[in-house]
Design a protein around this motif. Sequence first.
Motif, short mmCIF file in Angstrom:
data_model
loop_
_atom_site.label_atom_id
_atom_site.label_comp_id
_atom_site.label_asym_id
_atom_site.label_seq_id
_atom_site.Cartn_x
_atom_site.Cartn_y
_atom_site.Cartn_z
N VAL A 1 21.53 28.09 38.27
CA VAL A 1 21.64 29.47 37.80
C VAL A 1 22.23 30.33 38.92
O VAL A 1 21.69 30.37 40.03
CB VAL A 1 20.26 30.02 37.37
N LEU A 2 23.32 31.01 38.60
CA LEU A 2 23.99 31.93 39.53
C LEU A 2 24.04 33.30 38.90
O LEU A 2 24.02 33.43 37.68
CB LEU A 2 25.41 31.46 39.83
N SER A 3 24.17 34.31 39.72
CA SER A 3 24.24 35.66 39.18
C SER A 3 25.04 36.56 40.12
O SER A 3 25.06 36.35 41.33
CB SER A 3 22.82 36.20 39.03
N ASP A 4 25.67 37.55 39.52
CA ASP A 4 26.30 38.64 40.27
C ASP A 4 27.30 38.17 41.32
O ASP A 4 27.21 38.53 42.48
CB ASP A 4 25.21 39.51 40.92
N THR A 5 28.28 37.42 40.88
CA THR A 5 29.31 36.98 41.83
C THR A 5 30.21 38.14 42.26
O THR A 5 30.74 38.14 43.36
CB THR A 5 30.18 35.86 41.22
N GLY B 1 26.13 37.00 34.42
CA GLY B 1 26.79 38.29 34.35
C GLY B 1 27.21 38.87 35.68
O GLY B 1 26.94 38.33 36.74
N ASP B 2 27.91 39.99 35.58
CA ASP B 2 28.55 40.63 36.72
C ASP B 2 29.41 39.65 37.49
O ASP B 2 29.36 39.54 38.71
CB ASP B 2 27.52 41.30 37.63
N ILE B 3 30.23 38.95 36.74
CA ILE B 3 31.17 38.02 37.33
C ILE B 3 32.22 38.79 38.12
O ILE B 3 32.57 38.43 39.23
CB ILE B 3 31.86 37.19 36.23
N PHE B 4 32.69 39.86 37.52
CA PHE B 4 33.71 40.69 38.15
C PHE B 4 33.11 42.01 38.59
O PHE B 4 32.18 42.51 37.97
CB PHE B 4 34.86 40.95 37.16
N ASP B 5 33.65 42.56 39.63
CA ASP B 5 33.17 43.85 40.11
C ASP B 5 33.83 45.00 39.36
O ASP B 5 33.25 46.06 39.22
CB ASP B 5 33.42 43.98 41.61
N GLU B 6 35.05 44.76 38.87
CA GLU B 6 35.82 45.85 38.26
C GLU B 6 36.27 45.53 36.84
O GLU B 6 37.25 46.10 36.36
CB GLU B 6 37.05 46.15 39.13
N GLY B 7 35.56 44.64 36.15
CA GLY B 7 35.94 44.29 34.79
C GLY B 7 35.97 45.47 33.85
O GLY B 7 36.79 45.53 32.94
N LYS B 8 35.11 46.42 34.10
CA LYS B 8 35.05 47.59 33.22
C LYS B 8 36.26 48.51 33.38
O LYS B 8 36.53 49.32 32.50
CB LYS B 8 33.74 48.36 33.46
N LEU C 1 27.48 34.55 30.96
CA LEU C 1 26.97 35.71 30.24
C LEU C 1 27.68 36.96 30.74
O LEU C 1 28.08 37.03 31.91
CB LEU C 1 25.47 35.87 30.45
N VAL C 2 27.79 37.94 29.89
CA VAL C 2 28.45 39.18 30.23
C VAL C 2 27.48 40.09 30.99
O VAL C 2 26.28 40.08 30.75
CB VAL C 2 29.00 39.87 28.96
N GLY C 3 28.02 40.86 31.92
CA GLY C 3 27.22 41.83 32.67
C GLY C 3 27.84 43.21 32.59
O GLY C 3 28.97 43.38 32.12
N ASN C 4 27.11 44.20 33.05
CA ASN C 4 27.59 45.58 32.96
C ASN C 4 28.86 45.81 33.78
O ASN C 4 29.69 46.62 33.41
CB ASN C 4 26.50 46.56 33.36
N HIS C 5 29.06 45.08 34.86
CA HIS C 5 30.29 45.25 35.64
C HIS C 5 31.48 44.54 34.99
O HIS C 5 32.62 44.79 35.36
CB HIS C 5 30.11 44.74 37.07
N ASP C 6 31.20 43.66 34.04
CA ASP C 6 32.26 42.95 33.34
C ASP C 6 32.87 43.79 32.22
O ASP C 6 34.06 43.72 31.96
CB ASP C 6 31.74 41.64 32.76
N ILE C 7 32.02 44.58 31.54
CA ILE C 7 32.50 45.37 30.39
C ILE C 7 32.05 46.82 30.43
O ILE C 7 32.42 47.60 29.57
CB ILE C 7 32.04 44.74 29.06
N GLY C 8 31.23 47.20 31.40
CA GLY C 8 30.76 48.57 31.50
C GLY C 8 29.32 48.70 31.05
O GLY C 8 28.77 47.86 30.35
#
Length: 199
Positions: free
Chosen positions: A64-68, A108-115, A144-151
Motif C-alpha cells: 500500500v502506497l499513498s500520496d506520491t 490517491g494524490d498520485i499527482f500534485d497538480e492533477g486538478k 485510487l483518485v485523490g483530491n490533488h488528482d481531480i480537486g
Amino acid sequence: MLKFSGSSVVAALLIAVVFGAFFFCEYLIYFPTILKCAWPKLSYARGGEGTDGRPTDSAVRALVLSDTHLLGAVGGHWFDKLRREWQMERAFQTALWLLKPEIVFILGDIFDEGKWSSQKHWEDDVRRFHRMFRHSTDTELVVLVGNHDIGFHYEMDWFKLQRFEKVFNASSTRIVTKKGVNFFLLQTEFLDSLESPGI
C-alpha cells in the motif's frame, strides 16, 4: 614500472570514494532498507484449514502506497522532479523485486497538480507515472483518485474525474477481489461532492 605521484593516488582514491558513495546512495541503499520489511508469518486458527485439513493459502501480499505527489509543470522544478522521481522509482522497483507483492494499492494524490493540469501536462504526468510504477503482469496495480488528482469536492468536475477514471480504469467506488479477499475501495471526496450542486 609506472610511478604514481602522491597527488594522483589521492585523486584516484577521492574519485573512488565519491563514486562508491554515489553508487551506494543511489542504488544500494534501497536494498537494506526494504529487506527490513517482511510479510507476516500467518498462524492458522481453527477453521482456517481447507477440506483436506491443511492450511489454506488465502493470504494476499498487498503493498500500500499513498500520496506520491508527482510534481507537475506549474510548481515542480525540473531538478526536484528528477531527484524525487528517481528515488520513488528505485524504491518501488526494489520493493517489487524483493517483496513480490501480488497487488499494489496507490491511495490517491498520485499527482500534485492533477486538478490544474492541462491535457498536455496531464498526459506527460501520466506517462511519467507509468514509467516509474511499471510492474509485471504478476502484480496487479490498483489506483485510487485523490483530491490533488481531480480537486477538492468544490473544485471537482466530471471532466477531471472521467479523465482520471479512463486512464487508471478506476471508479470512485468499487470492490477488488484478490485470491478470495475483497477490498472495498471508496473515494470520500466523491461522497462530499454528492451534496455539492457542481457535480
